[in-house]
Design an enzyme around this catalytic site. Structure first.
Site, short mmCIF file in Angstrom:
data_model
loop_
_atom_site.label_atom_id
_atom_site.label_comp_id
_atom_site.label_asym_id
_atom_site.label_seq_id
_atom_site.Cartn_x
_atom_site.Cartn_y
_atom_site.Cartn_z
N ASN A 21 61.92 4.59 -83.88
CA ASN A 21 62.21 5.98 -83.51
C ASN A 21 61.78 6.21 -82.07
O ASN A 21 60.59 6.22 -81.76
CB ASN A 21 61.46 6.92 -84.47
CG ASN A 21 61.77 8.39 -84.22
OD1 ASN A 21 61.78 8.85 -83.08
ND2 ASN A 21 61.99 9.12 -85.29
N GLU A 49 61.51 -1.78 -95.56
CA GLU A 49 61.96 -0.47 -96.02
C GLU A 49 60.75 0.34 -96.47
O GLU A 49 59.77 -0.21 -97.01
CB GLU A 49 62.93 -0.66 -97.20
CG GLU A 49 63.56 0.62 -97.68
CD GLU A 49 64.56 0.37 -98.80
OE1 GLU A 49 64.95 1.35 -99.46
OE2 GLU A 49 64.93 -0.80 -99.01
N ASP A 78 53.78 7.49 -90.28
CA ASP A 78 54.74 8.06 -91.22
C ASP A 78 54.45 9.54 -91.29
O ASP A 78 53.29 9.96 -91.32
CB ASP A 78 54.64 7.44 -92.61
CG ASP A 78 55.87 7.80 -93.45
OD1 ASP A 78 56.99 7.70 -92.92
OD2 ASP A 78 55.71 8.19 -94.62
N HIS A 186 50.86 17.83 -85.80
CA HIS A 186 50.30 16.93 -86.80
C HIS A 186 50.04 15.55 -86.21
O HIS A 186 48.97 14.97 -86.42
CB HIS A 186 51.26 16.84 -87.99
CG HIS A 186 52.69 16.54 -87.62
ND1 HIS A 186 53.38 17.26 -86.67
CD2 HIS A 186 53.56 15.59 -88.06
CE1 HIS A 186 54.61 16.77 -86.56
NE2 HIS A 186 54.73 15.76 -87.39
#
EC number: 3.6.1.66
Length: 200
Positions: A21, A49, A78, A186
């Site tokens: 990302n 995955e 994550d 966050h």
């Protein structure tokens, strides 16, 4: 795998950022600058995955795979958005929500699911895992609460940022500069904990 919780932190010179990302890579590279770590991309490493049921499990899966493949410490994140009216969805499935391919499509789907709800409370959660090639792990968590807007605002950030208005802010995360976002987000909170643990 073990989680390293106390004691002296290891000296790190190079770290692999275990994500494909681009938005996360930009945020992490800038935030880690005070540590003097040289951040490296995944190169040819393929990440597994995300099969975990928690943010911690998914971040650890990615960080451990990158650390084992490269022989270097690896940092993975994550994160997700949890909407109270939807029972905490999409949560750990935020990046795969609705099996659609783009942030715009996911945002449209989330807004559609919220059409009949008046309670728009939500929170962003981020977990960073720093994995070492010997299997030791460090975990850092951050959360920010806010409201889900009725439509996107701003073109900065990525993911659900344009839909999220943090408590106490007049700007959506999609309207904030990177510096403004990192100060309250966050992921910014999780990074601050990591920086503090490593002496920055």
């Amino acid at each position: 795998m073990q989680q390293q919780t106390g004691g002296r932190r290891r000296q790190i010179r190079r770290v692999v950022v275990a994500t494909s990302n681009a938005g996360k890579v930009r945020e992490l590279q800038g935030a880690l600058a005070p540590l003097g770590w040289q951040c490296e991309g995944l190169g040819a490493v393929t990440l597994p995955e995300e099969t975990g049921s928690t943010y911690e499990e998914n971040a650890a899966l990615k960080a451990c795979a990158a650390a084992m493949a490269t022989g270097l410490p690896a940092l993975a994140d994550d994160s997700g958005i949890e909407v109270l009216a939807l029972g905490g969805q999409p949560g750990v499935y935020s990046a795969r929500f609705g099996n659609v391919n783009s942030d715009v499509e996911r945002n449209v789907l989330l807004l559609e699911k919220m059409r009949r709800h008046t309670d728009r409370r939500a929170k962003f959660v981020s977990v960073l895992v720093l994995a070492y090639p010997d299997g030791k792990l460090e975990e850092y968590r951050g959360e920010v609460t806010g409201q889900l807007l009725e439509g996107p605002r701003g073109e900065s950030g990525f993911g659900y940022d344009p839909l999220f208005l943090p408590d106490g802010s007049e700007l959506s995360m999609g309207e904030m500069t990177l510096e403004q976002k990192q100060a309250i987000s966050h992921r910014g909170q999780a990074l601050a904990a990591l920086l503090a643990a490593h002496g920055a």
